[in-house]
Scaffold this motif. Structure first.
Motif, PDB file in Angstrom:
ATOM      1  N   SER A 113      24.326  16.836  -8.020  1.00 42.78           N
ATOM      2  CA  SER A 113      25.000  16.281  -9.203  1.00 42.78           C
ATOM      3  C   SER A 113      25.288  17.722 -10.170  1.00 42.78           C
ATOM      4  O   SER A 113      25.035  18.760  -9.765  1.00 42.78           O
TER       5      SER A 113
ATOM      6  N   LEU B  68      21.999  20.273 -15.438  1.00 41.49           N
ATOM      7  CA  LEU B  68      20.518  20.698 -15.145  1.00 41.49           C
ATOM      8  C   LEU B  68      20.402  21.801 -14.218  1.00 41.49           C
ATOM      9  O   LEU B  68      19.232  22.179 -13.871  1.00 41.49           O
ATOM     10  N   GLY B  69      21.360  22.624 -14.070  1.00 44.67           N
ATOM     11  CA  GLY B  69      21.496  23.920 -13.081  1.00 44.67           C
ATOM     12  C   GLY B  69      20.787  23.590 -11.730  1.00 44.67           C
ATOM     13  O   GLY B  69      19.994  24.404 -11.223  1.00 44.67           O
ATOM     14  N   ASN B  70      21.333  22.600 -11.361  1.00 42.59           N
ATOM     15  CA  ASN B  70      20.834  22.266  -9.882  1.00 42.59           C
ATOM     16  C   ASN B  70      21.177  23.561  -8.893  1.00 42.59           C
ATOM     17  O   ASN B  70      22.074  24.105  -8.966  1.00 42.59           O
ATOM     18  N   GLU B  71      20.158  23.347  -8.012  1.00 49.85           N
ATOM     19  CA  GLU B  71      20.260  24.396  -6.789  1.00 49.85           C
ATOM     20  C   GLU B  71      21.379  24.070  -5.877  1.00 49.85           C
ATOM     21  O   GLU B  71      21.967  22.946  -5.687  1.00 49.85           O
ATOM     22  N   GLN B  72      22.111  25.104  -5.611  1.00 44.79           N
ATOM     23  CA  GLN B  72      23.307  25.068  -4.588  1.00 44.79           C
ATOM     24  C   GLN B  72      22.679  25.091  -3.209  1.00 44.79           C
ATOM     25  O   GLN B  72      22.019  26.485  -3.063  1.00 44.79           O
TER      26      GLN B  72
ATOM     27  N   PHE C 254      23.400  26.154   0.540  1.00 45.12           N
ATOM     28  CA  PHE C 254      24.681  26.915   1.293  1.00 45.12           C
ATOM     29  C   PHE C 254      24.676  26.663   2.776  1.00 45.12           C
ATOM     30  O   PHE C 254      23.764  26.439   3.487  1.00 45.12           O
TER      31      PHE C 254
ATOM     32  N   TYR D 218      21.352  29.420 -16.657  1.00 42.88           N
ATOM     33  CA  TYR D 218      20.347  29.599 -15.569  1.00 42.88           C
ATOM     34  C   TYR D 218      20.614  30.788 -14.912  1.00 42.88           C
ATOM     35  O   TYR D 218      21.664  31.372 -14.779  1.00 42.88           O
TER      36      TYR D 218
ATOM     37  N   MET E 213      24.502  31.161 -13.838  1.00 44.12           N
ATOM     38  CA  MET E 213      24.982  29.771 -13.813  1.00 44.12           C
ATOM     39  C   MET E 213      25.156  29.497 -15.319  1.00 44.12           C
ATOM     40  O   MET E 213      24.178  29.312 -16.022  1.00 44.12           O
TER      41      MET E 213
END
Lengths: 115, 118
Positions: free
Chosen positions: A97, A100-104, A106, B33, B95
């Motif tokens: 989503s 909240l700085g979500n992890e991407q 890859f 971040y 980010m």
């Protein structure tokens, strides 16, 4: 569970050919990103989708580059009339989503070589 | 625009030793971040550790920890008790949480190639 997959893993094209690179994100992930990684460099942003909507294409280097995600899942990056400077690894990433700085997460990338 | 600088193109360290990778960044934003990603020779990028800019406490994940200096815009990665499997390219990434349309794209540095010597 399955991660992000990309196909083909390797693509060799003659200058002037069109190519299509596919990305299968993690199921249910809303956000999808394409990055271009030149040899010896860090990835650089190309374009971003939120579901099927392409909300940012500011990183696409020219109008020869086109991306789509018509049903909000699989995405395709198309490069028309390829040039030698298009040679790079193309990375796809997805995240669950926005906010909240979500992890991407890859994929393994597609290495494109234009002769 | 944000920029991320990694000034160490290559580093090597003996197995079991500690190594620190440097990263500096430039931004006018206040809410963001920072990430360290690892890219082994197989090319699949893996998240190592993440730091929220509004948190003063440095993030840690097992053998990996960061030294986040917000005023200095510095974000270094420390790997303790290094292992052969730590050999990889390491990328620092930024980010911005206030990007247009919620695009939380990553801005990467040029990477540091880390080799762990047996």
């Amino acid at each position: 569970g399955a991660g992000v997959s990309q196909s083909p893993r390797y693509k060799v094209a003659k200058r002037g050919q069109d190519v299509a690179l596919r990305c299968d994100p993690i199921s249910g992930h809303v956000s999808l990103f394409w990055y271009q990684q030149a040899l010896g460099q860090g990835p650089e942003f190309l374009t971003y989708f939120q579901n099927e909507a392409q909300l940012d294409k500011s990183g696409l280097p020219s109008d020869r580059f086109f991306a789509e995600r018509p049903e909000g899942s699989v995405s395709t990056l198309k490069i028309q009339r390829t040039q030698q400077e298009d040679s790079a690894v193309y990375l796809c990433a997805s995240s669950p989503s926005r906010g909240l700085g979500n992890e991407q997460f890859f994929g393994p990338g597609t290495r494109l070589t234009v002769l | 625009a944000q920029t991320v600088t990694q000034s160490q193109p290559e580093m090597s360290v003996q197995e079991a030793e500690t190594v620190t990778l440097s990263c500096t960044y430039d931004t006018s934003e206040n809410n963001y971040y920072l990430f360290w990603y690892k890219q082994p020779p197989s090319r699949q990028m893996i998240l190592v550790i993440r730091q929220e800019a509004y948190k003063q406490q440095n993030a840690t994940e097992n053998r990996f920890s960061v030294n986040f200096q917000k005023a200095a815009k510095s974000f270094s990665l420390k790997i303790s008790d290094s292992q052969l499997g730590d050999t990889a390219m390491y990328f620092c990434a930024f980010m911005n949480l206030h990007a247009n349309f919620g695009n939380e794209k990553l801005t990467f540095g040029t990477g540091t190639r880390l080799t762990i010597i047996p």
